[in-house]
Design a protein around this motif. Structure first.
Motif, mmCIF file in Angstrom:
data_model
loop_
_atom_site.group_PDB
_atom_site.id
_atom_site.type_symbol
_atom_site.label_atom_id
_atom_site.label_comp_id
_atom_site.label_asym_id
_atom_site.label_seq_id
_atom_site.Cartn_x
_atom_site.Cartn_y
_atom_site.Cartn_z
ATOM 1 N N ILE A 247 -82.994 15.273 32.372
ATOM 2 C CA ILE A 247 -82.842 15.607 33.780
ATOM 3 C C ILE A 247 -84.151 16.017 34.435
ATOM 4 C CG2 ILE A 247 -80.420 16.280 33.586
ATOM 5 C CD1 ILE A 247 -81.319 19.165 33.392
ATOM 6 N N ASP B 52 -73.429 25.138 46.626
ATOM 7 C CA ASP B 52 -73.456 23.677 46.709
ATOM 8 C C ASP B 52 -73.400 23.290 48.181
ATOM 9 O OD1 ASP B 52 -73.049 20.998 46.555
ATOM 10 O OD2 ASP B 52 -71.324 21.063 45.229
ATOM 11 N N SER C 153 -78.705 22.222 40.748
ATOM 12 C CA SER C 153 -77.897 21.964 39.550
ATOM 13 C C SER C 153 -77.578 20.485 39.464
ATOM 14 C CB SER C 153 -76.595 22.773 39.577
ATOM 15 O OG SER C 153 -75.827 22.436 40.711
ATOM 16 N N LYS C 154 -77.351 20.003 38.251
ATOM 17 C CA LYS C 154 -76.823 18.646 38.062
ATOM 18 C C LYS C 154 -75.393 18.680 38.562
ATOM 19 C CE LYS C 154 -77.501 14.470 36.427
ATOM 20 N NZ LYS C 154 -77.508 13.997 35.065
ATOM 21 N N TYR D 132 -77.393 15.356 42.088
ATOM 22 C CA TYR D 132 -77.685 16.780 42.021
ATOM 23 C C TYR D 132 -77.103 17.503 43.237
ATOM 24 C CZ TYR D 132 -81.015 15.360 38.430
ATOM 25 O OH TYR D 132 -81.585 14.837 37.295
ATOM 26 N N GLY E 275 -71.863 19.084 39.220
ATOM 27 C CA GLY E 275 -70.739 19.435 38.367
ATOM 28 C C GLY E 275 -71.136 20.066 37.051
ATOM 29 N N GLU E 276 -72.431 20.347 36.855
ATOM 30 C CA GLU E 276 -72.888 20.901 35.586
ATOM 31 C C GLU E 276 -73.693 22.175 35.814
ATOM 32 O OE1 GLU E 276 -74.778 17.928 33.154
ATOM 33 O OE2 GLU E 276 -73.399 16.362 33.806
ATOM 34 N N ALA E 277 -74.435 22.594 34.803
ATOM 35 C CA ALA E 277 -75.127 23.875 34.836
ATOM 36 C C ALA E 277 -76.339 23.845 35.768
ATOM 37 C CB ALA E 277 -75.575 24.259 33.425
ATOM 38 N N HIS E 278 -76.809 25.043 36.123
ATOM 39 C CA HIS E 278 -78.008 25.161 36.943
ATOM 40 C C HIS E 278 -79.236 24.645 36.200
ATOM 41 C CE1 HIS E 278 -76.107 28.621 39.452
ATOM 42 N NE2 HIS E 278 -75.777 27.439 39.905
#
Length: 434
Positions: free
Chosen positions: A410, A395, A333-334, A375, A336-339
């Protein structure tokens, strides 16, 4: 192209004196012994700046960037070396230096512009533009002591960029004012760059370096680590910072784990691996260590687009492990963001995978197609029906990506350009900067 600035073997030393006052006895005993330490903010620094170029100084706090800028600005002088400057200098280093709190904004424009070398007629010619850019309007005839810090900075910035200098020095001041004014300042700096003004800027914002600079110089402990094309220097610096942070985290974790072991050697495996992050599961299998290996087998946290990455995780099972038929998966995932991507062995058709009491799981990604950014990667071992998690980390490790190509987004999709049936090849040496 001619060099407008030439720095040759410049060193700057400061004397740091002891704050503790000495007694008469100490003074007599020490006699001529010095009570200060010598600190070199710069040591044997050399570089050239070409006319019309934009150069970025990067490095950690205290590395000598601002000291070098002040020497170029002639507000500080070196102990050794030679400084050659061919052109009028304007600085955005200490905004508002020379402003008098009791004078109005308009009066301070005259005094401050005079410091930059403008005569009265030149100031009057530029006065409407300075006031308009500062957006102070009706407050321009109020004493500056009544200004907010943002108003003060806006006025100082406006004066500094309207003196028609050939060299502009900028030190971490592109964040003055509100969001709209910051965008206005950035646009003005870009206009000055396009008009041929030589710009040297100090910043910790790598996006600014990437967008504005043709050349970058990386300082560390008063010396130059490397200099050259901005994107390459930026990448080397960010890799160094990421690896330094990674090493610090490992040392901290090792210290904390050692303390934990000394306090209680009977801790469960699940509790001993808290440093891997937040996880959940039944504990029938637990991960005990994690590595991200590059193509050379080195444990790293920085990778280039297209490079190979291998996640290596060690695990430990409780009794009855021979009855487990795990479903092993990973996800990226990025930060702190979505998969971005995820899969597991069950979805790819592997139904029965034997385990050991202790073992190693490797997940090899032949080509990381991610673009520049931060990431996170997660790993999980679930039951084959995906209803039960034995150990699951969303994570477990962070890593940075760098790309030689300034794509946006990305993910770099494999593609080709063809013009009139002629394939256009990628030329990294002559790529256009965005």
């Amino acid at each position: 192209m001619d060099n407008i600035i030439s720095i040759k073997n410049v060193s700057k030393m400061f004397r740091i004196y002891s704050d503790r006052p000495e007694t008469m006895k100490e003074k007599i005993v020490k006699k001529k012994k010095r009570n200060y330490k010598e600190f070199y903010a710069l040591r044997n620094v050399s570089f050239d700046v070409k006319k019309g170029s934009t150069v970025g100084f990067i490095g950690q706090n205290g590395c000598g960037k601002s000291t070098m800028l002040k020497i170029i600005n002639r507000t500080m002088f070196p102990n050794e070396g030679e400084v050659t400057i061919k052109g009028k200098v304007s600085s955005l280093i200490e905004l508002g230096a020379g402003f008098h709190p009791e004078l109005t904004g308009r009066e301070n424009i005259y005094t401050n512009a005079t410091i930059f070398g403008l005569n009265k007629e030149e100031v009057e010619k530029r006065l409407p533009q300075i006031i308009e850019f500062s957006e102070l309007g009706e407050f321009i005839d109020n004493p500056v002591r009544t200004y907010s810090s943002g108003m003060y900075a806006r006025l100082a910035f406006s004066v500094a960029i309207h003196v028609d200098a050939e060299i502009l020095l900028v030190d971490e001041i592109l964040g003055v004012g509100d969001m709209n004014f910051q965008a206005k300042c950035a646009a003005k700096i870009y206009d000055l760059k396009m008009s041929g003004v030589t710009i040297i800027l100090v910043t910790h914002d790598m996006a600014t370096i990437d967008k504005l600079c043709d050349y970058a110089i990386w300082f560390d402990h008063g010396s130059i680590v490397t200099q050259g094309e901005s994107r390459k220097v930026e990448r080397n610096y960010l890799e160094f910072m990421a690896e330094t942070r990674f090493a610090n985290e490992i040392n901290k974790d090792a210290y904390e784990n050692k303390e934990d072991d000394e306090k209680n050697e009977s801790l469960l495996a699940e509790e001993q691996i808290k440093h891997l992050g937040v996880h959940h599961g039944t504990g029938e299998l637990v991960f005990t260590s994690i590595k991200l290996l590059n193509k050379d087998g080195e444990d790293k946290r920085t990778f280039c687009t297209g490079e190979k990455m291998t996640l290596v995780a060690t695990y430990k099972c409780r009794d009855g492990y021979d009855k487990l038929f795990p479903n092993i998966g990973f996800e990226i995932s990025k930060l702190g963001e979505a998969h971005i991507y995820g899969t597991n062995t069950a979805r790819e058709g592997f139904k029965k995978i034997p385990l050991k009491q202790q073992g190693v799981i490797e997940i090899e990604i032949e080509k990381l197609q991610l673009l520049s950014g931060e990431y996170a990667i997660g790993i999980a071992v679930d039951s084959i029906d995906e209803k039960t998690s034995y150990d699951h980390y969303f994570d477990i490790a962070h890593f940075k990506m760098y790309s030689e190509i300034p794509d946006i987004g990305i993910y770099r999709m494999p593609h080709k350009f063809k013009i009139d049936n002629q394939e256009v090849s990628l030329d990294l040496g002559n790529k256009n900067k965005l």
